[in-house]
Motif scaffolding. Structure first.
Motif, PDB file in Angstrom:
ATOM      1  N   VAL A 113      -4.810-121.418  85.950  1.00  0.00           N
ATOM      2  CA  VAL A 113      -4.177-120.285  85.285  1.00  0.00           C
ATOM      3  C   VAL A 113      -3.128-119.707  86.222  1.00  0.00           C
ATOM      4  CG1 VAL A 113      -4.553-118.013  84.236  1.00  0.00           C
ATOM      5  CG2 VAL A 113      -6.314-119.771  84.028  1.00  0.00           C
ATOM      6  N   ASP A 114      -1.880-119.734  85.810  1.00  0.00           N
ATOM      7  CA  ASP A 114      -0.767-119.298  86.655  1.00  0.00           C
ATOM      8  C   ASP A 114      -0.776-120.019  88.005  1.00  0.00           C
ATOM      9  OD1 ASP A 114      -0.147-117.579  84.572  1.00  0.00           O
ATOM     10  OD2 ASP A 114      -1.297-115.925  85.448  1.00  0.00           O
ATOM     11  N   GLN A 115      -0.878-121.334  87.943  1.00  0.00           N
ATOM     12  CA  GLN A 115      -0.861-122.203  89.139  1.00  0.00           C
ATOM     13  C   GLN A 115      -2.051-122.001  90.074  1.00  0.00           C
ATOM     14  OE1 GLN A 115       2.569-120.425  88.750  1.00  0.00           O
ATOM     15  NE2 GLN A 115       2.629-121.965  87.131  1.00  0.00           N
ATOM     16  N   GLN A 116      -3.013-121.195  89.676  1.00  0.00           N
ATOM     17  CA  GLN A 116      -4.179-120.944  90.526  1.00  0.00           C
ATOM     18  C   GLN A 116      -5.429-121.537  89.882  1.00  0.00           C
ATOM     19  OE1 GLN A 116      -4.228-119.038  93.433  1.00  0.00           O
ATOM     20  NE2 GLN A 116      -3.184-117.089  93.079  1.00  0.00           N
ATOM     21  N   PRO A 117      -6.173-122.356  90.623  1.00  0.00           N
ATOM     22  CA  PRO A 117      -7.391-122.916  90.041  1.00  0.00           C
ATOM     23  C   PRO A 117      -8.485-121.859  89.875  1.00  0.00           C
ATOM     24  CG  PRO A 117      -7.180-123.587  92.335  1.00  0.00           C
ATOM     25  CD  PRO A 117      -5.947-122.812  92.009  1.00  0.00           C
ATOM     26  N   VAL A 118      -9.260-122.023  88.854  1.00  0.00           N
ATOM     27  CA  VAL A 118     -10.368-121.095  88.622  1.00  0.00           C
ATOM     28  C   VAL A 118     -11.454-121.845  87.852  1.00  0.00           C
ATOM     29  CG1 VAL A 118      -9.201-120.201  86.543  1.00  0.00           C
ATOM     30  CG2 VAL A 118     -11.055-118.888  87.560  1.00  0.00           C
ATOM     31  N   LEU A 119     -12.684-121.636  88.268  1.00  0.00           N
ATOM     32  CA  LEU A 119     -13.800-122.231  87.538  1.00  0.00           C
ATOM     33  C   LEU A 119     -14.206-121.255  86.440  1.00  0.00           C
ATOM     34  CD1 LEU A 119     -15.844-124.573  87.322  1.00  0.00           C
ATOM     35  CD2 LEU A 119     -17.364-123.242  88.775  1.00  0.00           C
ATOM     36  N   VAL A 120     -13.895-121.630  85.199  1.00  0.00           N
ATOM     37  CA  VAL A 120     -14.196-120.749  84.065  1.00  0.00           C
ATOM     38  C   VAL A 120     -15.531-121.173  83.457  1.00  0.00           C
ATOM     39  CG1 VAL A 120     -13.424-119.897  81.826  1.00  0.00           C
ATOM     40  CG2 VAL A 120     -11.751-120.445  83.589  1.00  0.00           C
ATOM     41  N   LYS A 121     -16.421-120.213  83.343  1.00  0.00           N
ATOM     42  CA  LYS A 121     -17.698-120.477  82.661  1.00  0.00           C
ATOM     43  C   LYS A 121     -17.737-119.611  81.425  1.00  0.00           C
ATOM     44  CE  LYS A 121     -20.137-121.283  86.980  1.00  0.00           C
ATOM     45  NZ  LYS A 121     -21.145-120.708  87.881  1.00  0.00           N
ATOM     46  N   VAL A 122     -17.968-120.254  80.293  1.00  0.00           N
ATOM     47  CA  VAL A 122     -17.955-119.525  79.028  1.00  0.00           C
ATOM     48  C   VAL A 122     -19.340-119.574  78.403  1.00  0.00           C
ATOM     49  CG1 VAL A 122     -16.902-119.333  76.756  1.00  0.00           C
ATOM     50  CG2 VAL A 122     -15.527-120.105  78.695  1.00  0.00           C
ATOM     51  N   MET A 123     -19.904-118.399  78.180  1.00  0.00           N
ATOM     52  CA  MET A 123     -21.244-118.332  77.607  1.00  0.00           C
ATOM     53  C   MET A 123     -21.178-118.001  76.120  1.00  0.00           C
ATOM     54  SD  MET A 123     -24.387-115.743  78.358  1.00  0.00           S
ATOM     55  CE  MET A 123     -24.646-116.163  80.069  1.00  0.00           C
ATOM     56  N   ASP A 124     -21.867-118.804  75.350  1.00  0.00           N
ATOM     57  CA  ASP A 124     -22.015-118.560  73.922  1.00  0.00           C
ATOM     58  C   ASP A 124     -23.347-117.842  73.724  1.00  0.00           C
ATOM     59  OD1 ASP A 124     -21.787-118.666  71.176  1.00  0.00           O
ATOM     60  OD2 ASP A 124     -22.403-120.760  71.029  1.00  0.00           O
ATOM     61  N   THR A 125     -23.345-116.857  72.831  1.00  0.00           N
ATOM     62  CA  THR A 125     -24.583-116.120  72.571  1.00  0.00           C
ATOM     63  C   THR A 125     -24.934-116.247  71.094  1.00  0.00           C
ATOM     64  OG1 THR A 125     -23.399-114.074  72.079  1.00  0.00           O
ATOM     65  CG2 THR A 125     -24.049-114.431  74.373  1.00  0.00           C
ATOM     66  N   ALA A 126     -26.182-116.024  70.760  1.00  0.00           N
ATOM     67  CA  ALA A 126     -26.595-116.079  69.354  1.00  0.00           C
ATOM     68  C   ALA A 126     -27.711-115.075  69.112  1.00  0.00           C
ATOM     69  CB  ALA A 126     -27.038-117.485  68.989  1.00  0.00           C
TER      70      ALA A 126
END
Ligand code: GDP
Ligand code: MG
Length: 196
Positions: free
Chosen positions: A73-86
C-alpha cells in the motif's frame, strides 16, 4: 574449553522490509456480503492461495476466521489480516474480536434496509469499545451490492448521513463486480491506521 576467549559471533539477519501488520474486522448483518468482501479484498495472488491462508482464530469459534495477505500500500509492504465475523444477534459479546482489530469495516447491503439499520448497532458497539483507547481505530461504513441498484432500499445520502453522525468514512461498492474498488477500500483502511 566451554568459556574460551574465541567466542563465535552470531550474525542476526533482520529482514530489510519487515512488513507492518494491519488487522481489519468486517462486521454487519447476515447476508450483507461480509464473506464475499473478505474473499475479494486481497490481491489476486492471495486469492489463489486463500485455502492455505484461511485460518480460524480459534478452533472453538467457527464464527471468526481470517485471511492474511502481504499487500503493498503506497509502496510500503503490510501484512493485512482480514477477519470475517458471523454473529447471529448483532454485536453481542464482540469484545473477543474488537480487541484484535486495528480497523473496522461495517457492511450493509444497499438493497436491504434492515441490514442498514443493523449498522447503527455495530457503529455504537465499536464506538463504545474504542472510546478512550489510543489509537481509536478507523471505521469504514460500507454499502455493498451496488450492482443491485434496481432494488435499492438505502439511498447514498442515508449512508453518508449515518457515516457523518459517527465520524467515519463511507463508500459504496459491489463485492461481486468491482474487485479493485473493494481492494482500494481495504487499502484505505491501512492508510488510516498508518495515519494514527
Ligand atoms: P455475509 O452473511 O455477510 O457473510 O454475506 P455473504 O458474503 O455470505 O453474502 C450473502 C449473499 O449475497 C451471497 O449470496 C453473496 O453471493 C451475495 N453477495 C455478496 N456481495 C454481493 C454483491 O456485491 N452483489 C450481489 N448482487 N450479491 C452479493
Ligand atoms: Mg458470512
Amino acid at each position: 574449553l566451554m568459556f574460551g576467549k574465541a567466542r563465535t559471533c552470531n550474525i542476526v539477519t533482520v529482514p530489510e522490509h519487515e512488513p507492518s501488520e494491519c488487522n481489519i474486522v468486517i462486521l454487519g448483518a447476515n447476508g450483507s456480503g461480509k464473506s464475499d468482501l473478505q474473499e475479494v479484498c486481497l490481491s489476486p495472488a492471495a486469492l489463489t492461495v486463500k485455502f492455505l491462508t484461511k485460518r480460524f482464530i480459534s478452533e472453538y469459534d467457527p464464527n471468526l476466521d481470517t485471511y492474511s495477505s502481504e499487500e503493498v500500500v503506497d509502496q510500503q509492504p503490510v501484512l493485512v489480516k482480514v477477519m470475517d465475523t458471523a454473529d447471529q444477534d448483532g454485536p453481542v459479546n464482540c469484545e473477543r474480536y474488537l480487541g484484535w482489530a486495528n480497523a473496522f469495516i461495517i457492511v450493509y447491503s444497499i438493497d436491504n434496509r434492515t441490514s442498514f439499520e443493523a449498522c447503527q448497532q455495530y457503529l455504537e458497539a465499536v464506538t463504545l469499545y474504542s472510546k478512550g483507547l489510543q489509537p481509536e481505530g478507523p471505521v469504514i461504513l460500507l454499502g455493498n451490492k451496488v450492482d443491485m441498484e434496481r432494488y435499492r432500499q438505502v439511498s447514498k445520502a442515508d449512508g453518508a448521513a449515518l457515516a457523518l453522525r459517527f465520524g467515519c468514512l463511507f463508500f459504496e461498492v459491489s463485492a461481486c463486480l468491482d474487485f479493485l474498488s473493494v481492494q482500494q477500500i481495504f487499502h484505505e483502511a491501512v492508510r488510516e491506521v498508518r495515519r494514527e
